[in-house]
Design a protein around this motif. Structure first.
Motif, PDB file in Angstrom:
ATOM      1  N   ASP A   1       0.780  -0.846   0.164  1.00 30.78           N
ATOM      2  CA  ASP A   1       0.140  -0.362  -0.228  1.00 30.78           C
ATOM      3  C   ASP A   1       1.059   0.979  -0.324  1.00 30.78           C
ATOM      4  OD1 ASP A   1      -1.850   2.055   0.655  1.00 30.78           O
ATOM      5  OD2 ASP A   1      -2.779   1.079   2.011  1.00 30.78           O
ATOM      6  N   PRO A   2       0.825   2.113  -0.769  1.00 28.70           N
ATOM      7  CA  PRO A   2       1.914   3.100  -0.676  1.00 28.70           C
ATOM      8  C   PRO A   2       1.734   3.974   0.452  1.00 28.70           C
ATOM      9  CG  PRO A   2       0.219   2.404  -3.380  1.00 28.70           C
ATOM     10  CD  PRO A   2       0.110   1.705  -1.983  1.00 28.70           C
ATOM     11  N   ALA A   3       0.587   3.662   0.508  1.00 30.01           N
ATOM     12  CA  ALA A   3       0.090   5.289   2.511  1.00 30.01           C
ATOM     13  C   ALA A   3       0.487   4.771   3.267  1.00 30.01           C
ATOM     14  CB  ALA A   3      -1.504   4.570   2.420  1.00 30.01           C
ATOM     15  N   GLU A   4       1.237   3.135   2.668  1.00 32.53           N
ATOM     16  CA  GLU A   4       2.208   2.900   4.560  1.00 32.53           C
ATOM     17  C   GLU A   4       3.640   2.758   3.634  1.00 32.53           C
ATOM     18  OE1 GLU A   4       1.042  -0.690   5.536  1.00 32.53           O
ATOM     19  OE2 GLU A   4      -1.720   0.507   6.242  1.00 32.53           O
ATOM     20  N   GLY A   5       4.289   2.033   2.788  1.00 34.00           N
ATOM     21  CA  GLY A   5       5.234   2.621   2.220  1.00 34.00           C
ATOM     22  C   GLY A   5       5.838   0.853   2.942  1.00 34.00           C
ATOM     23  N   ASP A   6       7.599   1.125   2.385  1.00 33.10           N
ATOM     24  CA  ASP A   6       7.751  -0.764   3.610  1.00 33.10           C
ATOM     25  C   ASP A   6       8.798   0.405   4.406  1.00 33.10           C
ATOM     26  OD1 ASP A   6       8.565  -3.182   4.132  1.00 33.10           O
ATOM     27  OD2 ASP A   6       9.487  -3.184   1.733  1.00 33.10           O
ATOM     28  N   PRO A   7       8.475   1.006   5.357  1.00 36.16           N
ATOM     29  CA  PRO A   7       9.460   1.616   5.520  1.00 36.16           C
ATOM     30  C   PRO A   7      11.035   0.310   6.491  1.00 36.16           C
ATOM     31  CG  PRO A   7       7.889   1.171   7.106  1.00 36.16           C
ATOM     32  CD  PRO A   7       7.283   1.108   5.523  1.00 36.16           C
ATOM     33  N   ASP A   8      10.617  -0.770   6.423  1.00 37.08           N
ATOM     34  CA  ASP A   8      11.942  -2.137   6.969  1.00 37.08           C
ATOM     35  C   ASP A   8      12.259  -1.809   5.658  1.00 37.08           C
ATOM     36  OD1 ASP A   8      10.178  -2.295   9.066  1.00 37.08           O
ATOM     37  OD2 ASP A   8       9.235  -4.011   8.784  1.00 37.08           O
ATOM     38  N   HIS A   9      12.172  -1.202   4.406  1.00 37.86           N
ATOM     39  CA  HIS A   9      13.761  -1.673   3.554  1.00 37.86           C
ATOM     40  C   HIS A   9      13.368   0.015   2.738  1.00 37.86           C
ATOM     41  CE1 HIS A   9      12.101  -5.454   3.977  1.00 37.86           C
ATOM     42  NE2 HIS A   9      13.147  -5.801   3.419  1.00 37.86           N
ATOM     43  N   ASN A  10      13.731   0.673   3.423  1.00 38.28           N
ATOM     44  CA  ASN A  10      14.027   2.020   2.876  1.00 38.28           C
ATOM     45  C   ASN A  10      13.090   3.290   2.158  1.00 38.28           C
ATOM     46  OD1 ASN A  10      15.343   2.951   5.514  1.00 38.28           O
ATOM     47  ND2 ASN A  10      16.630   1.244   3.774  1.00 38.28           N
ATOM     48  N   ILE A  11      11.541   2.435   1.643  1.00 36.67           N
ATOM     49  CA  ILE A  11      10.575   2.516   0.595  1.00 36.67           C
ATOM     50  C   ILE A  11       9.587   3.613   1.293  1.00 36.67           C
ATOM     51  CG2 ILE A  11       8.795   1.751  -0.912  1.00 36.67           C
ATOM     52  CD1 ILE A  11      11.776   0.440  -1.609  1.00 36.67           C
ATOM     53  N   ALA A  12       9.758   4.772   1.152  1.00 32.59           N
ATOM     54  CA  ALA A  12       8.808   5.498   1.942  1.00 32.59           C
ATOM     55  C   ALA A  12       7.535   5.869   1.215  1.00 32.59           C
ATOM     56  CB  ALA A  12       9.513   7.778   1.453  1.00 32.59           C
ATOM     57  N   ILE A  13       7.300   6.275   2.711  1.00 28.71           N
ATOM     58  CA  ILE A  13       5.240   6.509   1.973  1.00 28.71           C
ATOM     59  C   ILE A  13       4.914   7.557   0.633  1.00 28.71           C
ATOM     60  CG2 ILE A  13       3.324   7.886   3.814  1.00 28.71           C
ATOM     61  CD1 ILE A  13       4.969   7.527   5.648  1.00 28.71           C
ATOM     62  N   GLY A  14       4.154   6.750  -0.449  1.00 28.18           N
ATOM     63  CA  GLY A  14       3.261   7.385  -0.850  1.00 28.18           C
ATOM     64  C   GLY A  14       4.320   6.885  -2.789  1.00 28.18           C
ATOM     65  N   THR A  15       4.933   6.232  -2.015  1.00 27.47           N
ATOM     66  CA  THR A  15       6.168   5.547  -3.203  1.00 27.47           C
ATOM     67  C   THR A  15       4.836   4.421  -3.613  1.00 27.47           C
ATOM     68  OG1 THR A  15       8.261   5.542  -1.837  1.00 27.47           O
ATOM     69  CG2 THR A  15       7.866   4.319  -3.921  1.00 27.47           C
ATOM     70  N   ARG A  16       4.478   4.889  -5.562  1.00 23.95           N
ATOM     71  CA  ARG A  16       3.695   3.899  -6.074  1.00 23.95           C
ATOM     72  C   ARG A  16       4.491   2.516  -6.162  1.00 23.95           C
ATOM     73  NH1 ARG A  16       2.509   6.744 -11.527  1.00 23.95           N
ATOM     74  NH2 ARG A  16       4.734   6.655 -11.953  1.00 23.95           N
ATOM     75  N   PHE A  17       3.777   1.691  -6.905  1.00 18.23           N
ATOM     76  CA  PHE A  17       4.168   0.320  -6.654  1.00 18.23           C
ATOM     77  C   PHE A  17       4.971   0.474  -8.375  1.00 18.23           C
ATOM     78  CE2 PHE A  17       4.452  -3.964  -8.699  1.00 18.23           C
ATOM     79  CZ  PHE A  17       4.373  -4.308  -7.458  1.00 18.23           C
ATOM     80  N   GLU A  18       5.064   1.543  -8.741  1.00 16.32           N
ATOM     81  CA  GLU A  18       6.006   1.559  -9.820  1.00 16.32           C
ATOM     82  C   GLU A  18       7.014   1.784 -10.327  1.00 16.32           C
ATOM     83  OE1 GLU A  18       2.716   2.553  -9.848  1.00 16.32           O
ATOM     84  OE2 GLU A  18       1.825   0.973 -11.268  1.00 16.32           O
TER      85      GLU A  18
END
Length: 51
Positions: free
Chosen positions: A13-30
């Motif tokens: 879910d882009p609204a959550e990102g993946d903080p454990d892997h340094n993926i910021a909130i709002g990052t689109r899947f693409e």
């Protein structure tokens, strides 16, 4: 924003990102890095389906 589901049931879910892997909130899947994989089972992006 669109959510994407892995065969194992994990939902990216882009609204959550993946903080454990340094993926910021709002990052689109693409926009996830090409080497990003499911944090639960390790599946590659190509196995995810748009919800």
């Amino acid at each position: 924003m669109e959510r994407w589901e892995c065969p194992c049931g994990y939902v990216y879910d882009p609204a959550e990102g993946d903080p454990d892997h340094n993926i910021a909130i709002g990052t689109r899947f693409e926009d996830l890095p090409d080497d990003w994989v499911c944090p639960q089972c390790g599946a590659e992006k190509e196995y995810f389906e748009k919800l």
